[in-house]
Each structure stands twice: as structure tokens, then as C-alpha cells.
Design a protein around this motif. Structure first.
Motif, short mmCIF file in Angstrom:
data_model
loop_
_atom_site.label_atom_id
_atom_site.label_comp_id
_atom_site.label_asym_id
_atom_site.label_seq_id
_atom_site.Cartn_x
_atom_site.Cartn_y
_atom_site.Cartn_z
N LYS A 31 4.53 6.46 -3.67
CA LYS A 31 3.09 6.33 -3.50
C LYS A 31 2.40 7.68 -3.67
O LYS A 31 1.37 7.78 -4.33
N MET A 32 2.99 8.74 -3.09
CA MET A 32 2.40 10.08 -3.24
C MET A 32 2.46 10.54 -4.69
O MET A 32 1.50 11.13 -5.20
N ALA A 33 3.55 10.25 -5.37
CA ALA A 33 3.66 10.63 -6.79
C ALA A 33 2.57 9.93 -7.62
O ALA A 33 1.96 10.54 -8.49
N ARG A 34 2.33 8.65 -7.33
CA ARG A 34 1.25 7.93 -8.00
C ARG A 34 -0.09 8.61 -7.76
O ARG A 34 -0.91 8.75 -8.68
N LYS A 35 -0.33 9.01 -6.53
CA LYS A 35 -1.60 9.65 -6.18
C LYS A 35 -1.74 10.99 -6.91
O LYS A 35 -2.79 11.30 -7.45
N ILE A 36 -0.66 11.76 -6.93
CA ILE A 36 -0.70 13.08 -7.57
C ILE A 36 -0.95 12.94 -9.07
O ILE A 36 -1.77 13.65 -9.64
N ARG A 37 -0.23 12.01 -9.70
CA ARG A 37 -0.34 11.84 -11.15
C ARG A 37 -1.65 11.19 -11.55
O ARG A 37 -2.21 11.53 -12.59
N GLY A 38 -2.10 10.24 -10.78
CA GLY A 38 -3.34 9.55 -11.09
C GLY A 38 -3.26 8.61 -12.28
O GLY A 38 -4.26 8.05 -12.69
N GLU A 39 -2.07 8.42 -12.86
CA GLU A 39 -1.93 7.55 -14.02
C GLU A 39 -1.92 6.07 -13.63
O GLU A 39 -2.30 5.22 -14.41
N THR A 42 -3.97 4.36 -7.01
CA THR A 42 -3.80 3.62 -5.77
C THR A 42 -5.08 3.81 -4.94
O THR A 42 -5.65 4.89 -4.94
N PRO A 43 -5.53 2.76 -4.28
CA PRO A 43 -6.76 2.88 -3.49
C PRO A 43 -6.56 3.67 -2.20
O PRO A 43 -7.54 4.01 -1.54
N LYS A 44 -5.32 3.97 -1.86
CA LYS A 44 -5.07 4.67 -0.60
C LYS A 44 -5.56 6.11 -0.67
O LYS A 44 -5.46 6.78 -1.69
N ASP A 45 -6.07 6.58 0.44
CA ASP A 45 -6.56 7.94 0.59
C ASP A 45 -5.38 8.91 0.67
O ASP A 45 -4.34 8.59 1.26
N THR A 46 -5.53 10.10 0.09
CA THR A 46 -4.45 11.10 0.09
C THR A 46 -3.99 11.42 1.50
O THR A 46 -2.78 11.54 1.74
N ASN A 47 -4.92 11.56 2.44
CA ASN A 47 -4.52 11.88 3.82
C ASN A 47 -3.69 10.76 4.44
O ASN A 47 -2.73 11.03 5.17
N ASP A 48 -4.03 9.51 4.16
CA ASP A 48 -3.25 8.38 4.67
C ASP A 48 -1.85 8.37 4.07
O ASP A 48 -0.87 8.10 4.76
N ILE A 49 -1.78 8.65 2.77
CA ILE A 49 -0.48 8.68 2.10
C ILE A 49 0.38 9.80 2.67
O ILE A 49 1.57 9.61 2.94
#
Length: 135
Positions: A31-39, A42-49
Motif C-alpha cells: 500500500k505504501m509503495a502504491r502511494k509513493i509511486r502514485g501509478e 489509493t484513496p488512503k492518506d499517507t499518514n494513515d498508511i
């Protein structure tokens, strides 16, 4: 607490719990990798992840400590293995960087996505199809 979790749930259940927590850590990392990449947004907030990632790391650490307390694993063995694996990992990263530099010197530019060779006039990598934005 002088007693350990394994005294209450047993070794098999502790191993199952460790596997479950490791799986949850795997999901949190993805999930964090998805957030970092942005490709793949994910609707989740970075702080929540990040909070979830830290929680899963803590859970796995707790289980690993219990595995050692239950004499299923050993800190001495883990430490020795970790050091060997870390050295090997560093060596692989260094070798890969050297290989990329040699490839770039010999073949010209390389794709930052797949490492394939690209021609000066290419707009897309002929190996992976990614648009070439950096030269």
C-alpha cells in the motif's frame, strides 16, 4: 511479565500468528509503495498508511521476539544471517549500479524503468514501452 504468549497459545498458534502478521505487513508495504509511486492511486492518506505500516512492523517484531523466547528462533542465528544478507544486498546494489554505468557507457542511454538500451531519438522505450522523459 515472566510468562510468554507462547505459554498460553502454544508454538503452532504462535507460528500461525507470525505468518498472519507478516502477511499484513506485506500488504501495508504494498500500500505504501502504491502511494509513493502514485501509478495506481489509493484513496488512503499517507499518514494513515504510515501508521498502519508502523503497526504491522510492531506486530511482526512482537511475534519474532516471542519466537525467540519460545526457542523456535535464536537472536544469535538471526543476527549472523542478517549481517550476511545485508552485505550480500549491498553488494548486489553496488554491482547493479556498476552494470548500469557500464551499459550506459557502452550503449548510450538506458531506460530508467527497465534498464533496456534506448536510442537518442526514441520517445518510448522499445523494451517496456515507458515514455522517455529523462536523458
Amino acid at each position: 511479565m515472566n510468562e510468554h504468549i507462547v505459554d498460553y497459545i502454544g508454538k503452532a498458534a504462535l507460528l500461525e500468528q507470525t505468518a498472519e502478521e507478516a502477511s499484513e505487513l506485506s500488504q501495508a508495504c504494498l500500500k505504501m509503495a502504491r502511494k509513493i509511486r502514485g501509478e495506481n492511486p489509493t484513496p488512503k492518506d499517507t499518514n494513515d498508511i504510515l501508521e498502519n505500516l508502523n503497526e504491522e512492523i510492531a506486530d511482526v517484531n512482537l511475534c519474532c521476539n516471542e519466537l525467540v523466547d519460545a526457542r523456535i528462533a535464536s537472536y544469535d542465528d538471526i543476527g549472523g544471517m542478517a549481517m550476511k544478507k545485508y552485505k550480500r544486498w549491498c553488494e548486489r546494489v553496488k554491482n547493479e549500479e556498476n552494470n548500469r554505468m557500464k551499459q550506459k557507457e557502452c550503449l548510450g542511454d538506458i531506460c530508467s524503468n527497465c534498464g533496456g538500451s534506448i536510442d537518442v531519438h526514441d520517445k518510448y522505450c522499445r523494451h517496456c514501452g515507458k515514455k522517455i522523459t529523462e536523458r
